[in-house]
Design a protein around this motif. Structure first.
Motif, PDB file in Angstrom:
ATOM      1  N   CYS A 133       0.853  11.610  -4.850  1.00 51.07           N
ATOM      2  CA  CYS A 133      -0.356  11.122  -4.270  1.00 51.07           C
ATOM      3  C   CYS A 133      -0.798   9.930  -4.992  1.00 51.07           C
ATOM      4  CB  CYS A 133      -1.328  12.147  -3.866  1.00 51.07           C
ATOM      5  SG  CYS A 133      -1.988  12.884  -5.613  1.00 51.07           S
ATOM      6  N   GLY A 134      -2.177   9.347  -4.805  1.00 54.62           N
ATOM      7  CA  GLY A 134      -2.628   8.145  -5.304  1.00 54.62           C
ATOM      8  C   GLY A 134      -1.829   7.015  -4.775  1.00 54.62           C
ATOM      9  N   ARG A 135      -2.384   5.693  -4.997  1.00 54.31           N
ATOM     10  CA  ARG A 135      -1.931   4.630  -4.615  1.00 54.31           C
ATOM     11  C   ARG A 135      -1.996   3.507  -5.540  1.00 54.31           C
ATOM     12  NH1 ARG A 135      -5.601   1.216  -2.223  1.00 54.31           N
ATOM     13  NH2 ARG A 135      -7.411   2.137  -1.816  1.00 54.31           N
ATOM     14  N   ALA A 136      -0.927   2.432  -5.560  1.00 56.33           N
ATOM     15  CA  ALA A 136      -1.443   1.329  -6.546  1.00 56.33           C
ATOM     16  C   ALA A 136      -0.734   0.201  -5.493  1.00 56.33           C
ATOM     17  CB  ALA A 136      -0.679   1.391  -7.736  1.00 56.33           C
ATOM     18  N   LEU A 137      -1.257  -1.076  -5.660  1.00 57.17           N
ATOM     19  CA  LEU A 137      -0.784  -2.371  -4.792  1.00 57.17           C
ATOM     20  C   LEU A 137      -0.051  -2.988  -5.893  1.00 57.17           C
ATOM     21  CD1 LEU A 137      -4.102  -3.386  -3.191  1.00 57.17           C
ATOM     22  CD2 LEU A 137      -2.295  -1.868  -2.324  1.00 57.17           C
ATOM     23  N   GLN A 138       1.283  -3.194  -5.316  1.00 56.27           N
ATOM     24  CA  GLN A 138       2.329  -3.788  -6.113  1.00 56.27           C
ATOM     25  C   GLN A 138       2.353  -5.380  -5.768  1.00 56.27           C
ATOM     26  OE1 GLN A 138       6.056  -2.086  -8.038  1.00 56.27           O
ATOM     27  NE2 GLN A 138       6.889  -3.221  -6.354  1.00 56.27           N
ATOM     28  N   GLU A 227       0.776  -3.970 -17.939  1.00 57.68           N
ATOM     29  CA  GLU A 227      -0.623  -3.617 -18.140  1.00 57.68           C
ATOM     30  C   GLU A 227      -1.354  -5.303 -18.375  1.00 57.68           C
ATOM     31  OE1 GLU A 227      -3.437  -1.912 -21.586  1.00 57.68           O
ATOM     32  OE2 GLU A 227      -1.911  -0.554 -20.756  1.00 57.68           O
ATOM     33  N   LEU A 228      -2.416  -5.542 -17.471  1.00 57.42           N
ATOM     34  CA  LEU A 228      -3.077  -6.653 -17.745  1.00 57.42           C
ATOM     35  C   LEU A 228      -4.528  -6.573 -17.561  1.00 57.42           C
ATOM     36  CD1 LEU A 228      -3.219  -9.827 -17.659  1.00 57.42           C
ATOM     37  CD2 LEU A 228      -2.651  -9.629 -15.249  1.00 57.42           C
ATOM     38  N   THR A 251       6.519  -8.895 -11.354  1.00 56.15           N
ATOM     39  CA  THR A 251       5.629  -7.894 -10.508  1.00 56.15           C
ATOM     40  C   THR A 251       4.777  -7.268 -11.201  1.00 56.15           C
ATOM     41  OG1 THR A 251       8.045  -7.510  -9.405  1.00 56.15           O
ATOM     42  CG2 THR A 251       6.430  -5.803  -9.306  1.00 56.15           C
ATOM     43  N   LEU A 252       3.754  -6.825 -10.631  1.00 50.60           N
ATOM     44  CA  LEU A 252       2.620  -6.063 -11.439  1.00 50.60           C
ATOM     45  C   LEU A 252       1.943  -5.318 -10.277  1.00 50.60           C
ATOM     46  CD1 LEU A 252      -0.321  -7.896 -11.876  1.00 50.60           C
ATOM     47  CD2 LEU A 252       1.365  -8.975 -10.674  1.00 50.60           C
ATOM     48  N   ALA A 253       1.489  -4.094 -10.739  1.00 52.11           N
ATOM     49  CA  ALA A 253       0.586  -3.355  -9.802  1.00 52.11           C
ATOM     50  C   ALA A 253      -0.871  -3.072 -10.266  1.00 52.11           C
ATOM     51  CB  ALA A 253       1.227  -1.890  -9.784  1.00 52.11           C
ATOM     52  N   LEU A 254      -1.682  -2.933  -9.269  1.00 53.40           N
ATOM     53  CA  LEU A 254      -3.241  -2.745  -9.566  1.00 53.40           C
ATOM     54  C   LEU A 254      -3.630  -1.486  -8.962  1.00 53.40           C
ATOM     55  CD1 LEU A 254      -4.538  -6.302  -8.231  1.00 53.40           C
ATOM     56  CD2 LEU A 254      -4.240  -5.381 -10.653  1.00 53.40           C
ATOM     57  N   PRO A 255      -4.697  -0.818  -9.542  1.00 55.11           N
ATOM     58  CA  PRO A 255      -5.138   0.450  -9.397  1.00 55.11           C
ATOM     59  C   PRO A 255      -6.106  -0.026  -8.321  1.00 55.11           C
ATOM     60  CG  PRO A 255      -6.126  -0.279 -11.004  1.00 55.11           C
ATOM     61  CD  PRO A 255      -5.142  -1.110 -11.030  1.00 55.11           C
ATOM     62  N   PRO A 256      -6.694   1.085  -7.395  1.00 57.88           N
ATOM     63  CA  PRO A 256      -7.701   0.981  -6.158  1.00 57.88           C
ATOM     64  C   PRO A 256      -8.814   0.316  -6.735  1.00 57.88           C
ATOM     65  CG  PRO A 256      -6.454   3.075  -6.097  1.00 57.88           C
ATOM     66  CD  PRO A 256      -5.994   2.414  -7.319  1.00 57.88           C
ATOM     67  N   ALA A 258      -9.371  -2.132  -8.526  1.00 59.10           N
ATOM     68  CA  ALA A 258      -9.431  -3.563  -8.696  1.00 59.10           C
ATOM     69  C   ALA A 258      -9.352  -4.451  -7.614  1.00 59.10           C
ATOM     70  CB  ALA A 258      -8.066  -3.928  -9.805  1.00 59.10           C
ATOM     71  N   THR A 259     -10.360  -4.300  -6.705  1.00 58.94           N
ATOM     72  CA  THR A 259     -10.498  -4.949  -5.332  1.00 58.94           C
ATOM     73  C   THR A 259     -10.496  -6.381  -5.400  1.00 58.94           C
ATOM     74  OG1 THR A 259     -12.987  -4.427  -5.242  1.00 58.94           O
ATOM     75  CG2 THR A 259     -11.422  -2.812  -4.237  1.00 58.94           C
ATOM     76  N   ALA A 260     -11.341  -7.025  -6.558  1.00 64.60           N
ATOM     77  CA  ALA A 260     -11.539  -8.266  -6.358  1.00 64.60           C
ATOM     78  C   ALA A 260     -10.372  -8.831  -6.735  1.00 64.60           C
ATOM     79  CB  ALA A 260     -12.775  -8.570  -7.334  1.00 64.60           C
ATOM     80  N   GLN A 261      -9.651  -8.520  -7.976  1.00 63.56           N
ATOM     81  CA  GLN A 261      -8.305  -8.901  -8.394  1.00 63.56           C
ATOM     82  C   GLN A 261      -7.306  -8.957  -7.294  1.00 63.56           C
ATOM     83  OE1 GLN A 261      -7.756  -6.410 -11.702  1.00 63.56           O
ATOM     84  NE2 GLN A 261      -9.273  -7.102 -12.948  1.00 63.56           N
ATOM     85  N   ALA A 262      -7.282  -7.788  -6.674  1.00 64.69           N
ATOM     86  CA  ALA A 262      -6.331  -7.783  -5.462  1.00 64.69           C
ATOM     87  C   ALA A 262      -6.406  -8.778  -4.230  1.00 64.69           C
ATOM     88  CB  ALA A 262      -6.452  -6.276  -4.820  1.00 64.69           C
ATOM     89  N   ARG A 263      -7.679  -9.117  -4.081  1.00 64.17           N
ATOM     90  CA  ARG A 263      -8.124 -10.073  -2.995  1.00 64.17           C
ATOM     91  C   ARG A 263      -7.489 -11.524  -3.824  1.00 64.17           C
ATOM     92  NH1 ARG A 263     -13.030  -7.096  -1.926  1.00 64.17           N
ATOM     93  NH2 ARG A 263     -13.878  -8.300  -3.359  1.00 64.17           N
ATOM     94  N   LEU A 264      -7.870 -11.796  -4.931  1.00 65.96           N
ATOM     95  CA  LEU A 264      -7.294 -12.863  -5.275  1.00 65.96           C
ATOM     96  C   LEU A 264      -5.605 -13.140  -5.622  1.00 65.96           C
ATOM     97  CD1 LEU A 264      -9.868 -13.325  -8.425  1.00 65.96           C
ATOM     98  CD2 LEU A 264      -9.772 -14.855  -6.512  1.00 65.96           C
ATOM     99  N   LEU A 265      -5.126 -12.010  -5.751  1.00 69.04           N
ATOM    100  CA  LEU A 265      -3.529 -12.140  -5.882  1.00 69.04           C
ATOM    101  C   LEU A 265      -2.912 -12.262  -4.400  1.00 69.04           C
ATOM    102  CD1 LEU A 265      -2.471  -9.763  -8.651  1.00 69.04           C
ATOM    103  CD2 LEU A 265      -3.050 -12.150  -8.812  1.00 69.04           C
ATOM    104  N   ALA A 266      -3.598 -11.489  -3.562  1.00 71.70           N
ATOM    105  CA  ALA A 266      -3.184 -11.551  -2.075  1.00 71.70           C
ATOM    106  C   ALA A 266      -3.242 -12.894  -1.604  1.00 71.70           C
ATOM    107  CB  ALA A 266      -3.847 -10.362  -1.458  1.00 71.70           C
ATOM    108  N   GLY A 267      -4.233 -13.676  -2.198  1.00 70.57           N
ATOM    109  CA  GLY A 267      -4.291 -15.111  -1.672  1.00 70.57           C
ATOM    110  C   GLY A 267      -2.946 -15.976  -1.628  1.00 70.57           C
TER     111      GLY A 267
END
Length: 298
Positions: A133-138, A227-228, A251-256, A258-267
């Motif tokens: 279970c759990g999720r991370a965004l890679q 880790e970053l 390649t790197l993964a973010l925990p749930p 880290a929403t602001a960081q995920a939005r930046l990288l997704a751009g």
């Protein structure tokens, strides 16, 4: 007569490392002492985390349950990471792995561990109350992705490896680590060892004035960031861009959280995929769910 389950001690360190290297070496070469230097240490305290079974004095099976303190916002949870699950090939089929796992699970429950984590095949560990279970965004990125997607996010930082002599950088990295909304608390004398887990190399991210604005750990060729942590979300994006500019891809993964960081990288990153975080067993549901929801609310 049924072989007894025993806890190992500092005197068993080298034998245990040789045993783990032998068993896991059947898949690929291993060096557990250097693979996880903060977990496997020649002290009674560290080695007591390993439960084992011997036959005629020789190690035949090991399971480790290693305690950690997991902080979520201003709450803490008692976590145990399970690893090193191994049985000698000549002793398989005797139920040793099941006995050791059951021993470790019952010990965790009796000593107040609230949640436990391990890697491995899903069905194998469902027998012991674990579930994937759990999720991370890679995220994946390469130099081809570097462009004007986010104005002002320049790839202008440089990196230097962190070793034991860089005491100021280590102190800064530890402070950054503990500033996160969710983290595993690490004693100062174990911090560098944790950064070096899985043969990763820690690096300081430095700006033009030589100020350390973050740190990361990466595998030998730099293509995988483990880790970053940085002083701000915008700096996080700059570090990733700068690392890709220097190394070519990563390649790197973010925990749930880290929403602001995920939005930046997704751009600008090439891909983003959802990955499980491993197998988990919850012993104290009110405490664990309450802490997770509280951290998300905060």
């Amino acid at each position: 007569m049924t072989a007894a389950v025993v806890q190992l001690a500092a005197a068993d360190f080298q034998e245990a490392m040789d045993f783990l290297d032998l068993v896991f070496g059947g898949y690929r070469p291993h060096d557990f002492e250097n693979l996880l230097p903060s977990v496997y240490r020649p002290t009674d305290e560290a080695m007591a985390c390993l439960a084992a079974i011997r036959e005629e004095g020789r190690l035949r099976a090991i399971v480790g349950a290693h305690p950690r303190t997991w902080r979520l916002a201003d709450r803490t949870l008692r976590l145990a990471g399970v690893g090193g699950v191994s049985t000698h090939r000549k002793s398989r089929g005797r139920g040793y792995m099941r006995r050791l796992m059951e021993h470790c699970v019952s010990t965790m429950a009796a000593t107040g561990v609230q949640v436990s984590h391990l890697g491995g095949q899903r069905q194998r560990y469902q027998h012991f109350g674990y579930e994937r279970c759990g999720r991370a965004l890679q995220f994946t990125a390469s130099r081809a992705n570097l462009g004007p997607a986010l104005p002002g996010a320049a790839a202008d930082l440089r990196f230097e490896a962190i070793d034991a002599q860089r005491t100021e950088w280590l102190a800064r990295a530890r402070a950054l680590h503990e500033s996160q909304p969710a983290c595993s608390l690490r004693p100062a004398d174990e911090f560098l060892g944790r950064l070096r887990s899985w043969h990763h190399v820690p690096h300081a991210a430095l700006d033009g004035q030589g100020r350390m604005v973050g740190y990361l750990t990466a595998n030998a060729d730099g293509t995988r960031i483990g880790e970053l942590v940085t002083e701000s979300d915008e700096t996080f994006d700059r570090v990733v861009r700068s690392w890709v500019a220097h190394r070519g891809s990563c390649t790197l993964a973010l925990p749930p959280l880290a929403t602001a960081q995920a939005r930046l990288l997704a751009g600008w990153c090439e891909t983003v995929t959802v990955q499980p975080t491993g197998n988990w067993r919850v012993f104290d549901w009110p405490a664990v769910v309450g802490a997770l929801l509280y951290a998300r609310h905060r």
